[in-house]
Write a protein that holds these residues in place. Sequence first.
Motif, mmCIF file in Angstrom:
data_model
loop_
_atom_site.group_PDB
_atom_site.id
_atom_site.type_symbol
_atom_site.label_atom_id
_atom_site.label_comp_id
_atom_site.label_asym_id
_atom_site.label_seq_id
_atom_site.Cartn_x
_atom_site.Cartn_y
_atom_site.Cartn_z
ATOM 1 N N VAL A 106 10.005 57.092 39.254
ATOM 2 C CA VAL A 106 10.880 56.574 38.199
ATOM 3 C C VAL A 106 11.485 55.236 38.626
ATOM 4 C CG1 VAL A 106 12.968 57.023 36.847
ATOM 5 C CG2 VAL A 106 11.371 58.880 37.319
ATOM 6 N N GLY A 107 11.812 55.124 39.917
ATOM 7 C CA GLY A 107 12.339 53.869 40.438
ATOM 8 C C GLY A 107 11.369 52.713 40.278
ATOM 9 N N TRP A 108 10.099 52.943 40.625
ATOM 10 C CA TRP A 108 9.083 51.885 40.470
ATOM 11 C C TRP A 108 8.975 51.440 39.020
ATOM 12 C CZ3 TRP A 108 7.567 49.424 44.564
ATOM 13 C CH2 TRP A 108 7.313 50.068 45.789
ATOM 14 N N TRP A 109 8.900 52.393 38.103
ATOM 15 C CA TRP A 109 8.760 52.050 36.683
ATOM 16 C C TRP A 109 10.009 51.348 36.153
ATOM 17 C CZ3 TRP A 109 4.474 52.114 33.732
ATOM 18 C CH2 TRP A 109 3.366 52.827 34.194
ATOM 19 N N THR A 110 11.194 51.751 36.634
ATOM 20 C CA THR A 110 12.428 51.086 36.208
ATOM 21 C C THR A 110 12.460 49.645 36.707
ATOM 22 O OG1 THR A 110 13.613 53.204 36.276
ATOM 23 C CG2 THR A 110 14.956 51.214 36.239
ATOM 24 N N ALA A 111 12.051 49.448 37.956
ATOM 25 C CA ALA A 111 12.036 48.099 38.527
ATOM 26 C C ALA A 111 11.045 47.200 37.801
ATOM 27 C CB ALA A 111 11.684 48.170 40.010
ATOM 28 N N ASP A 112 9.949 47.771 37.315
ATOM 29 C CA ASP A 112 8.963 46.990 36.567
ATOM 30 C C ASP A 112 9.505 46.594 35.195
ATOM 31 O OD1 ASP A 112 6.227 45.990 35.905
ATOM 32 O OD2 ASP A 112 6.256 47.671 34.496
ATOM 33 N N ARG A 207 -0.051 60.846 30.637
ATOM 34 C CA ARG A 207 -0.055 59.556 31.323
ATOM 35 C C ARG A 207 0.977 58.610 30.726
ATOM 36 N NH1 ARG A 207 -4.473 58.713 34.532
ATOM 37 N NH2 ARG A 207 -6.163 60.222 34.368
ATOM 38 N N PRO A 208 1.527 57.702 31.543
ATOM 39 C CA PRO A 208 2.471 56.711 31.017
ATOM 40 C C PRO A 208 1.804 55.791 29.999
ATOM 41 C CG PRO A 208 2.537 56.787 33.417
ATOM 42 C CD PRO A 208 1.354 57.600 32.988
ATOM 43 N N ASP A 209 2.584 55.329 29.032
ATOM 44 C CA ASP A 209 2.097 54.322 28.098
ATOM 45 C C ASP A 209 2.110 52.970 28.804
ATOM 46 O OD1 ASP A 209 1.898 56.207 26.057
ATOM 47 O OD2 ASP A 209 3.997 55.932 25.493
ATOM 48 N N GLY A 210 0.998 52.278 28.780
ATOM 49 C CA GLY A 210 0.953 50.950 29.379
ATOM 50 C C GLY A 210 0.742 50.988 30.881
ATOM 51 N N ARG A 211 0.562 49.808 31.436
ATOM 52 C CA ARG A 211 0.302 49.652 32.862
ATOM 53 C C ARG A 211 1.543 49.101 33.543
ATOM 54 N NH1 ARG A 211 -5.284 48.969 34.177
ATOM 55 N NH2 ARG A 211 -4.760 47.438 35.759
ATOM 56 N N ILE A 212 1.723 49.473 34.784
ATOM 57 C CA ILE A 212 2.844 48.964 35.566
ATOM 58 C C ILE A 212 2.387 47.695 36.293
ATOM 59 C CG2 ILE A 212 2.292 50.368 37.612
ATOM 60 C CD1 ILE A 212 5.350 50.686 38.015
ATOM 61 N N GLY A 213 3.306 46.738 36.409
ATOM 62 C CA GLY A 213 2.975 45.478 37.067
ATOM 63 C C GLY A 213 3.516 45.410 38.484
ATOM 64 N N ARG A 214 3.524 44.205 39.013
ATOM 65 C CA ARG A 214 4.052 43.984 40.357
ATOM 66 C C ARG A 214 5.572 43.879 40.294
ATOM 67 N NH1 ARG A 214 -1.124 42.607 40.498
ATOM 68 N NH2 ARG A 214 -2.228 42.848 42.499
ATOM 69 N N ILE A 215 6.211 44.252 41.378
ATOM 70 C CA ILE A 215 7.664 44.405 41.421
ATOM 71 C C ILE A 215 8.305 43.173 42.058
ATOM 72 C CG2 ILE A 215 9.561 45.853 42.255
ATOM 73 C CD1 ILE A 215 7.663 47.158 40.141
ATOM 74 N N SER A 216 9.265 42.581 41.355
ATOM 75 C CA SER A 216 9.936 41.377 41.852
ATOM 76 C C SER A 216 11.256 41.688 42.541
ATOM 77 C CB SER A 216 10.189 40.410 40.690
ATOM 78 O OG SER A 216 10.999 41.030 39.690
ATOM 79 N N VAL A 217 11.739 42.919 42.375
ATOM 80 C CA VAL A 217 13.020 43.331 42.966
ATOM 81 C C VAL A 217 12.860 43.491 44.485
ATOM 82 C CG1 VAL A 217 14.695 45.233 43.022
ATOM 83 C CG2 VAL A 217 13.684 44.510 40.843
ATOM 84 N N PRO A 218 13.856 43.092 45.292
ATOM 85 C CA PRO A 218 13.792 43.361 46.742
ATOM 86 C C PRO A 218 13.581 44.858 46.990
ATOM 87 C CG PRO A 218 15.588 41.846 46.273
ATOM 88 C CD PRO A 218 15.071 42.324 44.944
ATOM 89 N N THR A 219 12.526 45.198 47.724
ATOM 90 C CA THR A 219 12.080 46.587 47.810
ATOM 91 C C THR A 219 11.929 47.059 49.252
ATOM 92 O OG1 THR A 219 10.887 46.435 45.703
ATOM 93 C CG2 THR A 219 10.185 48.165 47.224
ATOM 94 N N LEU A 220 12.439 48.266 49.493
ATOM 95 C CA LEU A 220 12.177 49.001 50.732
ATOM 96 C C LEU A 220 11.313 50.197 50.373
ATOM 97 C CD1 LEU A 220 12.661 50.001 53.698
ATOM 98 C CD2 LEU A 220 14.771 51.090 52.840
ATOM 99 N N TYR A 221 10.156 50.329 51.046
ATOM 100 C CA TYR A 221 9.309 51.502 50.855
ATOM 101 C C TYR A 221 9.217 52.262 52.172
ATOM 102 C CZ TYR A 221 5.171 54.414 50.114
ATOM 103 O OH TYR A 221 4.303 55.477 50.040
ATOM 104 N N VAL A 222 9.594 53.538 52.129
ATOM 105 C CA VAL A 222 9.590 54.406 53.309
ATOM 106 C C VAL A 222 8.519 55.475 53.130
ATOM 107 C CG1 VAL A 222 10.953 55.950 54.757
ATOM 108 C CG2 VAL A 222 12.076 54.019 53.609
#
Length: 276
Positions: A106-112, A207-222
């Motif tokens: 949900v975080g990834w999709w919100t950031a997109d 499935r989600p509607d539409g495609r997710i793009g690249r994320i411009s928000v400062p991101t930490l992935y663990v």
Amino acid sequence: MIEQIGIPTAAGTFDAIAAGPADGRPVLLLHGFPEAAVSWEHQVATLGAAGFRAVAPDQRGYSPGVRPEDPAAYGIGELVGDVLGIAEALGWSRFDLAGHDWGAAVGWWTADAHPDRLRTLTAVSTPHPGALAAALRTDDDQRLRSGYMIEWRQRGVTERRMLADGAEALRRMFEWKVPPSRVDEYVRRLREPGALTAALNWYRAGRPDGRIGRISVPTLYVWSTEDVAFGSTAALDTENWVTGPYTFEMLEDVSHWVPEEVPELLTGLLLRHLGQ
């Protein structure tokens, strides 16, 4: 000190835990399956003590006040809408967002969709959905790991299997990495009428509607090396899906249940990310 609060939104009232001063920098933390807001208890308490206003809600289906029966009501659009609805109810125009497992998705999709609303994103365990989709097309290991997502779409059968024999299958998911008392609490919650079906509806929404793009928000992935759900292919590809400042932390010999298995370590990484 942790507070129990209710957050009224157009979708219903979300139960949540919170800590920190009302005027502190806002941080929203989203849990995954089959957990609840309390999975973030250590992080919420520590962030609150550090002066942040940390809030972790029981998400859609997990909060009794927001538990629609239709699986379609658990689509990614509705889940992102809940994030914005909660932020609006709390009076937050911009905030830091952290999520684990489904909460990270949900975080990834919100950031997109709403990069202007987020100061930072922290995603734990779940890779960028674009990286995961690519791995599912090309990597046999990831396809094997993700097989459960198809199995869990079977309504009724899955619920009965998970709750049989004292919810043995549900308990085994935690790999003995989460304190037994906490697992007992999750099982108790999911035994409430309709609760487990609501949680599984996240997998049944389509499935989600539409495609997710690249994320411009400062991101930490663990990502942790012993994660049974997500392999290294998607984890290592995630950096290619972030255009903003990006930090990747790989935790050796840690399971999928990062927030509860290594709470101090994750909280330290989160605080450092917020400080940057």
